[in-house]
Design a protein around this motif. Structure first.
Motif, short mmCIF file in Angstrom:
data_model
loop_
_atom_site.label_atom_id
_atom_site.label_comp_id
_atom_site.label_asym_id
_atom_site.label_seq_id
_atom_site.Cartn_x
_atom_site.Cartn_y
_atom_site.Cartn_z
N GLN A 28 0.84 -1.20 0.00
CA GLN A 28 0.00 0.00 0.00
C GLN A 28 0.87 1.26 0.00
OE1 GLN A 28 -2.48 0.31 3.52
NE2 GLN A 28 -2.73 2.51 3.24
N ALA A 32 1.36 4.13 -2.97
CA ALA A 32 1.10 5.55 -2.72
C ALA A 32 2.30 6.41 -3.12
CB ALA A 32 0.75 5.76 -1.25
N SER A 37 0.82 10.15 -4.06
CA SER A 37 0.04 10.60 -2.90
C SER A 37 0.81 10.52 -1.59
CB SER A 37 -1.27 9.80 -2.80
OG SER A 37 -1.02 8.43 -2.59
N LYS A 38 1.90 9.79 -1.56
CA LYS A 38 2.72 9.68 -0.34
C LYS A 38 4.01 10.46 -0.54
CE LYS A 38 4.69 6.46 3.00
NZ LYS A 38 4.00 7.09 4.12
N VAL A 94 -1.51 13.99 6.44
CA VAL A 94 -2.17 13.94 5.12
C VAL A 94 -1.15 13.57 4.04
CG1 VAL A 94 -3.34 15.34 3.36
CG2 VAL A 94 -4.04 15.49 5.77
N GLY A 97 -0.20 10.03 2.81
CA GLY A 97 -0.93 9.38 1.73
C GLY A 97 -1.64 8.09 2.10
N GLU A 98 -1.95 7.93 3.37
CA GLU A 98 -2.61 6.70 3.82
C GLU A 98 -4.11 6.89 4.03
OE1 GLU A 98 -0.36 4.59 6.89
OE2 GLU A 98 1.41 5.74 6.25
N GLY A 99 -4.61 8.08 3.70
CA GLY A 99 -6.04 8.33 3.79
C GLY A 99 -6.51 8.83 5.14
N ASP A 100 -5.60 9.05 6.08
CA ASP A 100 -6.01 9.54 7.40
C ASP A 100 -6.45 11.00 7.29
OD1 ASP A 100 -5.40 7.13 8.80
OD2 ASP A 100 -3.28 7.68 8.76
N THR A 101 -7.53 11.33 7.99
CA THR A 101 -8.05 12.70 7.93
C THR A 101 -7.91 13.44 9.26
OG1 THR A 101 -10.27 11.88 8.43
CG2 THR A 101 -9.69 12.14 6.09
N TRP A 106 -4.48 8.81 12.37
CA TRP A 106 -3.13 8.46 11.96
C TRP A 106 -2.39 7.81 13.12
CZ3 TRP A 106 1.31 10.32 14.22
CH2 TRP A 106 2.51 10.04 13.57
#
Length: 151
Positions: A28, A32, A37-38, A94, A97-101, A106
């Motif tokens: 994953q 990313a 995204s990462k 953010v 890039g792991e989708g944590d908001t 996180w």
């Protein structure tokens, strides 16, 4: 330093960047990185100290390794901060890039990793835990070269 991805000697001279342990999480994270995204990651200072590894240096490059032990990308460090875990900010979260908001989301996911049997075995400490004062190494990087075959 210019890296020529067609020259194995250039790639062989780079240190390896291995995100998490081989398996689904590494897959994953590498995906990313490759999709852009990462652009940040978090390590623990204690892990660097345990392994006798120097902290990342801005401008240094490394070879991203996938779960099958193949080099898939070259990344370059663009920033490094060492902060207590309780001071990790949302922008860093953010950019992982792991989708944590949220920082709390996180942190929960990262604590599962840091408290895992694999991590405790790697640190040779069966009771290892983190808290707000644990020093974290916040690294920013950019993708320099995607080494996957075209097509």
């Amino acid at each position: 330093m210019t890296i020529d991805a067609t020259r194995p000697a250039d790639l062989a001279s780079l240190p390896r960047a291995e995100f998490a342990f081989p398996g689904p999480l590494r897959d994953q994270l590498v995906a990313a990185i490759l999709n852009g995204s990462k652009t940040s990651t978090t390590g623990l200072l204690v892990d660097y100290e345990h392994d006798g590894e120097p902290l990342p240096v801005i401008g240094s490059r490394s070879l991203v390794i996938d779960s099958d032990d193949r080099p898939v990308a070259v990344i370059e460090v663009t920033g490094v901060r060492v902060v207590p875990l309780g001071q990790v900010d949302l922008a860093h979260v953010v950019d992982e890039g792991e989708g944590d908001t949220s920082v709390a989301e996180w942190r929960a996911g990262h604590e599962r990793f840091w408290h895992s049997e694999e991590m405790r075995a790697a640190l040779e400490d069966s009771e290892f835990t983190v808290n707000d004062t644990t020093l974290a190494v916040l690294e920013r990087f950019c993708l320099i070269t995607d080494l996957r075959p075209a097509g």
